[in-house]
Design a protein around this motif. Structure first.
Motif, short mmCIF file in Angstrom:
data_model
loop_
_atom_site.label_atom_id
_atom_site.label_comp_id
_atom_site.label_asym_id
_atom_site.label_seq_id
_atom_site.Cartn_x
_atom_site.Cartn_y
_atom_site.Cartn_z
N GLN A 114 -14.11 -7.22 9.78
CA GLN A 114 -14.73 -8.28 8.99
C GLN A 114 -16.06 -8.68 9.62
O GLN A 114 -17.05 -8.92 8.91
CB GLN A 114 -13.79 -9.48 8.90
CG GLN A 114 -12.57 -9.23 8.03
CD GLN A 114 -12.94 -8.98 6.57
OE1 GLN A 114 -13.93 -9.49 6.06
NE2 GLN A 114 -12.14 -8.14 5.91
N THR B 71 -4.10 -7.00 13.61
CA THR B 71 -4.92 -8.12 13.16
C THR B 71 -6.25 -8.19 13.89
O THR B 71 -7.30 -8.41 13.25
CB THR B 71 -4.15 -9.44 13.33
OG1 THR B 71 -2.87 -9.32 12.72
CG2 THR B 71 -4.91 -10.60 12.70
N ASP C 211 0.85 -1.20 0.00
CA ASP C 211 0.00 0.00 0.00
C ASP C 211 0.89 1.24 0.00
O ASP C 211 1.84 1.34 0.78
CB ASP C 211 -0.90 -0.01 1.24
CG ASP C 211 -1.73 1.25 1.35
OD1 ASP C 211 -2.72 1.38 0.60
OD2 ASP C 211 -1.37 2.13 2.18
N LYS D 23 -2.95 -1.47 5.01
CA LYS D 23 -3.94 -0.42 4.80
C LYS D 23 -4.50 0.07 6.14
O LYS D 23 -4.74 1.27 6.32
CB LYS D 23 -5.07 -0.94 3.91
CG LYS D 23 -4.66 -1.17 2.46
CD LYS D 23 -5.84 -1.67 1.63
CE LYS D 23 -5.43 -1.87 0.16
NZ LYS D 23 -6.55 -2.37 -0.66
N LYS D 24 -4.72 -0.86 7.08
CA LYS D 24 -5.25 -0.47 8.37
C LYS D 24 -4.24 0.38 9.14
O LYS D 24 -4.60 1.40 9.76
CB LYS D 24 -5.60 -1.73 9.19
CG LYS D 24 -6.35 -1.42 10.47
CD LYS D 24 -7.72 -0.80 10.15
CE LYS D 24 -8.48 -0.46 11.42
NZ LYS D 24 -9.79 0.18 11.12
N LEU E 173 -8.64 -5.88 12.30
CA LEU E 173 -9.12 -6.38 11.00
C LEU E 173 -10.24 -7.39 11.21
O LEU E 173 -11.22 -7.42 10.46
CB LEU E 173 -7.97 -7.01 10.22
CG LEU E 173 -6.86 -6.04 9.76
CD1 LEU E 173 -5.71 -6.83 9.15
CD2 LEU E 173 -7.41 -5.06 8.74
N GLU F 195 -3.97 -5.99 3.67
CA GLU F 195 -5.07 -5.41 4.45
C GLU F 195 -4.57 -4.81 5.76
O GLU F 195 -5.06 -3.78 6.22
CB GLU F 195 -6.15 -6.45 4.71
CG GLU F 195 -6.96 -6.81 3.49
CD GLU F 195 -7.62 -5.58 2.85
OE1 GLU F 195 -8.24 -4.80 3.60
OE2 GLU F 195 -7.50 -5.41 1.63
N GLU F 196 -3.57 -5.45 6.36
CA GLU F 196 -3.00 -4.91 7.59
C GLU F 196 -2.23 -3.63 7.30
O GLU F 196 -2.26 -2.67 8.09
CB GLU F 196 -2.10 -5.95 8.25
CG GLU F 196 -1.66 -5.54 9.65
CD GLU F 196 -0.92 -6.65 10.38
OE1 GLU F 196 -0.35 -6.35 11.45
OE2 GLU F 196 -0.91 -7.79 9.90
#
Length: 336
Positions: A332, A325, A40, A88-89, A328, A85-86
């Motif tokens: 979800q 995590t 990212d 991005k978070k 995330l 995804e991590e």
């Protein structure tokens, strides 16, 4: 974009996916692009700002006057690379903090502008008995009178600075002759040390005489004004904190009487004409300024806390010491 010259300055930048117009990168930057599905862009930007990449870049830099790294060095820097995804978070968390810091900095700048404008009004229009700024002279001419300095409120007086605040040169003292104690030694730049003796009973006001001119300091305790300063020997009954406001407004640095080392001669500034409100109005002016100062100080503390939080989170999140995590997983679950 990684600033390759003097990387210790961290002069890096982030270019969004859709910049306004075409951009050309200087040769002093190494362009870093995220790989689709792997990295990212915002996360990479925060990574190159982090301590890990900073340390690697400083170690890799070559040159004494203009230490620099090259594109090959940049490609070899190692970063923590969690799943996309991590990344991005993490970027979202840090970006949110940056937004809060920028907004707080903008508010502080706005408060400073308001304060400067307010001080101009306070020293020309003053505050009435209801705690409100007087209307301007063109709106309420009956509240003002003519003076050598122009229109001033009717209850104010025009006097020389020397008749309002009598300045006196400070006392010479070397570092070697000082003994550690509780009394501040105040030079032109402010408190520089503490001595076990004082020359002036506080509270008092000190301004620069030699070196750094134009700074005025309010000292609550007993103190030793250094030879590089001027201290107010006689306030002539005026509010001591108002004296700080008045001296700051005069921009005394413009009266520099030296050529190499800036020096302020009190005999040059004592004849200056100033307009002075009654003491009860001085008190109201001081109180109004104190409220605005307190608001600004509160925002500065908030900004400092945000910067500290940002630094700590960058160290934790960009090294993997703390993982996002669990966050995330919660995201979800909310989607489901």
């Amino acid at each position: 974009m990684f600033g390759t010259v003097r990387p210790n300055l961290r002069s890096h930048g982030y270019v969004p996916e859709q910049p306004v117009g075409e951009l050309v990168a200087s040769t002093g930057f190494s362009v870093i692009r995220p790989r689709d599905g792997i990295s990212d862009g915002k996360y990479l930007f925060f990574s190159i700002l982090g301590h890990e990449v900073y340390a690697q870049s400083v170690n890799a830099a070559v040159g004494s006057n203009y230490p620099a790294v090259n594109d090959r060095d940049v490609r070899q820097f190692r970063i923590f690379a969690p799943p996309l995804e991590e990344q991005k978070k993490i970027a979202q968390i840090l970006d949110s903090l940056d937004t809060q810091i920028r907004r707080t900095e903008a508010l502080i700048a706005k408060l400073e502008r308001i304060k400067q404008g307010l001080l101009t009004d306070l020293l020309t229009r003053g505050i009435d008995q209801n705690g409100q700024l007087r209307p301007a002279p063109d709106q309420a001419p009956h509240l003002y009178k003519d003076s050598p300095l122009g229109r001033i409120p009717k209850s104010w007086h025009t006097r020389s600075l020397g008749e309002t605040l009598r300045l006196q040169r400070g006392f010479d003292i070397t570092v070697a002759s000082q003994t550690a104690g509780d009394y501040p030694v105040v030079s032109s730049s402010g408190i520089t040390s503490y001595h076990n003796q004082y020359m002036v009973k506080g509270p008092g006001v000190v301004t620069g005489r030699k070196g750094k001119l134009g700074l005025t300091h309010y000292i609550e305790s007993n103190f030793w004004p250094h030879d590089t300063s001027l201290w107010v020997k006689d306030f002539h009954g005026n509010n001591k904190k108002f004296a700080v406001i008045l001296l700051d407004s005069l921009r005394l640095g413009r009266f520099d009487a030296a050529t190499s080392v800036p020096t302020l001669n009190r005999n040059f500034v004592h004849p200056l004409l100033v307009s002075v409100p009654p003491v009860d109005e001085q008190n109201r002016i001081v109180e109004m300024k104190a409220r605005l100062d307190a608001r600004t100080a509160k925002e500065r503390r908030k900004c400092e806390r945000l910067r500290t939080l940002r630094t700590g989170l960058m160290d934790d999140l960009l090294t993997g010491r703390v993982r996002v995590t669990p966050l995330l997983g919660e995201a979800q679950q909310r989607k489901v």
